[in-house]
Design an enzyme around this catalytic site. Sequence first.
Site, mmCIF file in Angstrom:
data_model
loop_
_atom_site.group_PDB
_atom_site.id
_atom_site.type_symbol
_atom_site.label_atom_id
_atom_site.label_comp_id
_atom_site.label_asym_id
_atom_site.label_seq_id
_atom_site.Cartn_x
_atom_site.Cartn_y
_atom_site.Cartn_z
ATOM 1 C CB CYS A 168 -0.966 0.003 1.176
ATOM 2 S SG CYS A 168 -2.083 -1.395 1.134
ATOM 3 C CG HIS A 201 -3.169 3.577 2.453
ATOM 4 N ND1 HIS A 201 -3.634 3.194 1.216
ATOM 5 C CD2 HIS A 201 -3.159 2.450 3.222
ATOM 6 C CE1 HIS A 201 -3.891 1.902 1.236
ATOM 7 N NE2 HIS A 201 -3.625 1.419 2.443
ATOM 8 C CG ASN A 246 -6.417 -0.765 1.323
ATOM 9 O OD1 ASN A 246 -5.756 -0.296 0.403
ATOM 10 N ND2 ASN A 246 -5.865 -1.266 2.409
HETATM 11 O O1 UT7 Z 1 -3.096 -0.999 4.017
HETATM 12 C C1 UT7 Z 1 -3.067 -1.774 5.149
HETATM 13 C C2 UT7 Z 1 -4.121 -2.838 4.975
HETATM 14 N N1 UT7 Z 1 -4.855 -3.252 6.117
HETATM 15 C C3 UT7 Z 1 -5.427 -2.413 7.010
HETATM 16 O O2 UT7 Z 1 -5.296 -1.225 7.010
HETATM 17 C C4 UT7 Z 1 -6.284 -3.038 8.074
HETATM 18 C C5 UT7 Z 1 -6.194 -2.334 9.390
HETATM 19 N N2 UT7 Z 1 -7.131 -2.906 10.332
HETATM 20 C C6 UT7 Z 1 -8.440 -2.629 10.291
HETATM 21 O O3 UT7 Z 1 -8.879 -1.883 9.450
HETATM 22 C C7 UT7 Z 1 -9.323 -3.242 11.361
HETATM 23 O O4 UT7 Z 1 -8.518 -3.900 12.306
HETATM 24 C C8 UT7 Z 1 -10.379 -4.214 10.785
HETATM 25 C C9 UT7 Z 1 -11.435 -3.454 10.006
HETATM 26 C C10 UT7 Z 1 -9.724 -5.259 9.866
HETATM 27 C C11 UT7 Z 1 -11.074 -4.955 11.904
HETATM 28 O O5 UT7 Z 1 -11.643 -4.027 12.802
HETATM 29 P P1 UT7 Z 1 -11.409 -4.146 14.367
HETATM 30 O O6 UT7 Z 1 -12.199 -3.096 15.013
HETATM 31 O O7 UT7 Z 1 -9.929 -4.155 14.602
HETATM 32 O O8 UT7 Z 1 -12.064 -5.550 14.691
HETATM 33 P P2 UT7 Z 1 -11.400 -6.853 15.307
HETATM 34 O O9 UT7 Z 1 -10.385 -7.433 14.368
HETATM 35 O O10 UT7 Z 1 -10.964 -6.540 16.692
HETATM 36 O O11 UT7 Z 1 -12.624 -7.827 15.334
HETATM 37 C C12 UT7 Z 1 -13.749 -7.579 16.148
HETATM 38 C C13 UT7 Z 1 -14.771 -8.645 15.876
HETATM 39 C C14 UT7 Z 1 -14.224 -10.069 15.879
HETATM 40 O O12 UT7 Z 1 -15.182 -10.900 16.512
HETATM 41 P P3 UT7 Z 1 -14.929 -11.451 17.988
HETATM 42 O O13 UT7 Z 1 -13.638 -12.223 17.899
HETATM 43 O O14 UT7 Z 1 -14.814 -10.215 18.841
HETATM 44 O O15 UT7 Z 1 -16.129 -12.282 18.231
HETATM 45 C C15 UT7 Z 1 -14.161 -10.415 14.408
HETATM 46 O O16 UT7 Z 1 -14.293 -11.787 14.172
HETATM 47 O O17 UT7 Z 1 -15.364 -8.440 14.599
HETATM 48 C C16 UT7 Z 1 -15.360 -9.670 13.873
HETATM 49 N N3 UT7 Z 1 -15.274 -9.399 12.433
HETATM 50 C C17 UT7 Z 1 -16.354 -9.150 11.698
HETATM 51 N N4 UT7 Z 1 -17.666 -9.077 11.990
HETATM 52 C C18 UT7 Z 1 -18.511 -8.780 10.996
HETATM 53 C C19 UT7 Z 1 -14.165 -9.327 11.682
HETATM 54 N N5 UT7 Z 1 -14.513 -9.028 10.407
HETATM 55 C C20 UT7 Z 1 -15.861 -8.923 10.402
HETATM 56 C C21 UT7 Z 1 -16.795 -8.617 9.400
HETATM 57 N N6 UT7 Z 1 -18.098 -8.548 9.733
HETATM 58 N N7 UT7 Z 1 -16.430 -8.376 8.116
#
Ligand code: UT7
Length: 319
Positions: free
Chosen positions: A113, A246, A276
């Site tokens: 990215c 970004h 993204n």
């Molecule tokens: O260019 C760099 C590329 N990548 C990035 O920039 C990604 C950076 N990270 C993020 O944007 C965020 O961490 C995410 C959007 C990927 C995730 O958000 P978060 O607030 O960090 O959520 P989390 O990973 O802490 O997950 C919270 C919950 C989990 O459930 P449990 O374990 O608490 O029961 C996940 O399984 O949300 C769940 N979850 C979803 N639920 C519904 C993860 N993805 C999804 C989804 N829909 N698509």
Amino acid sequence: MIYSRIIGTGGYLPKKILTNAELEKTVNTSDKWIVERTGIHTRHLAAADQDTCDLAENASRQALEMAKVKCSEIDLIIVGTTTPDRVFPSTACLLQARLGNHGAMAFDIQAVCSGFVYALSIADKFIKTGTVKRALVVGADIYSRLVNWSDRNTCILFGDGGGAVVLEASAEPGILSTHLHADGAYKDVLTVPSKIEQGRLHGDTFTKMQGNEVFKFAVKALSKVVDEALEANQMDTTAIDWLVPHQANIRIITATAKRLKLPMEKVILTVAEHGNTSAASVPLALDVGVRDGRIKRGDTVLLEAVGGGFTWGAILLKY
Ligand code: UT7
């Protein structure tokens, strides 16, 4: 002193739009969750017969047209991409052939990215040292092909696109400074771990991501590199007319703007519509800001990005 100035921008998004409502039908997610956690509503997906070079070419032709520069007048082509069309030649060479340029230096940069920010920094150095006069710098990715569409942790985030700028040597500023960093110790936090060997792909070909770790690292690294860019130019936040970040997650962008004490009205946002788009995200957002008239000649613009590696960087420039 020779500066490099952006004299044209271009952007291209494939026609097909994938909405959150459509994703709800294929993975266990909801529009509400995606919007609240990422700010993304839609993303564009390349057609099966489109390749990264198509996206790069469309964006490049727009940038060349705005710059009023013929492709034969370009003496450096750099493409930031993680989804090259071939192992080799580089996408930059494929693009060069499409555009009908012969003899310009052409190569790809792989910084995921941060690819465009890396590519623009390198092109700037070539211009500042007097080695080249005009450069075409592109960020283009069909990232959707590196995503497992049944993995809700990653598939909701990414889209495809291409963005480009034409840079020209000028006595007027120009790119003021560039700041690039990487730390390979984070190689497993965000990765596509496969490799080609003996005619076969070995290992997982899909994106593996520890989202939370990426998130925390991104906010810290971006705040630091943005401070570094301002300090190098003895500027403070009030000097910034536009932040072009970004577009990975609205919450990362908001946190960076907050740390900078920069009002969100000064941030160019495309994440809601584009998702993204990896290396294309910064040049696409820049092009949107330029074409809708917000970014004007003489404005101070700060570009920043973070990606797999980790790689990260910032560029401060006068548009
Ligand atoms: O260019 C760099 C590329 N990548 C990035 O920039 C990604 C950076 N990270 C993020 O944007 C965020 O961490 C995410 C959007 C990927 C995730 O958000 P978060 O607030 O960090 O959520 P989390 O990973 O802490 O997950 C919270 C919950 C989990 O459930 P449990 O374990 O608490 O029961 C996940 O399984 O949300 C769940 N979850 C979803 N639920 C519904 C993860 N993805 C999804 C989804 N829909 N698509």
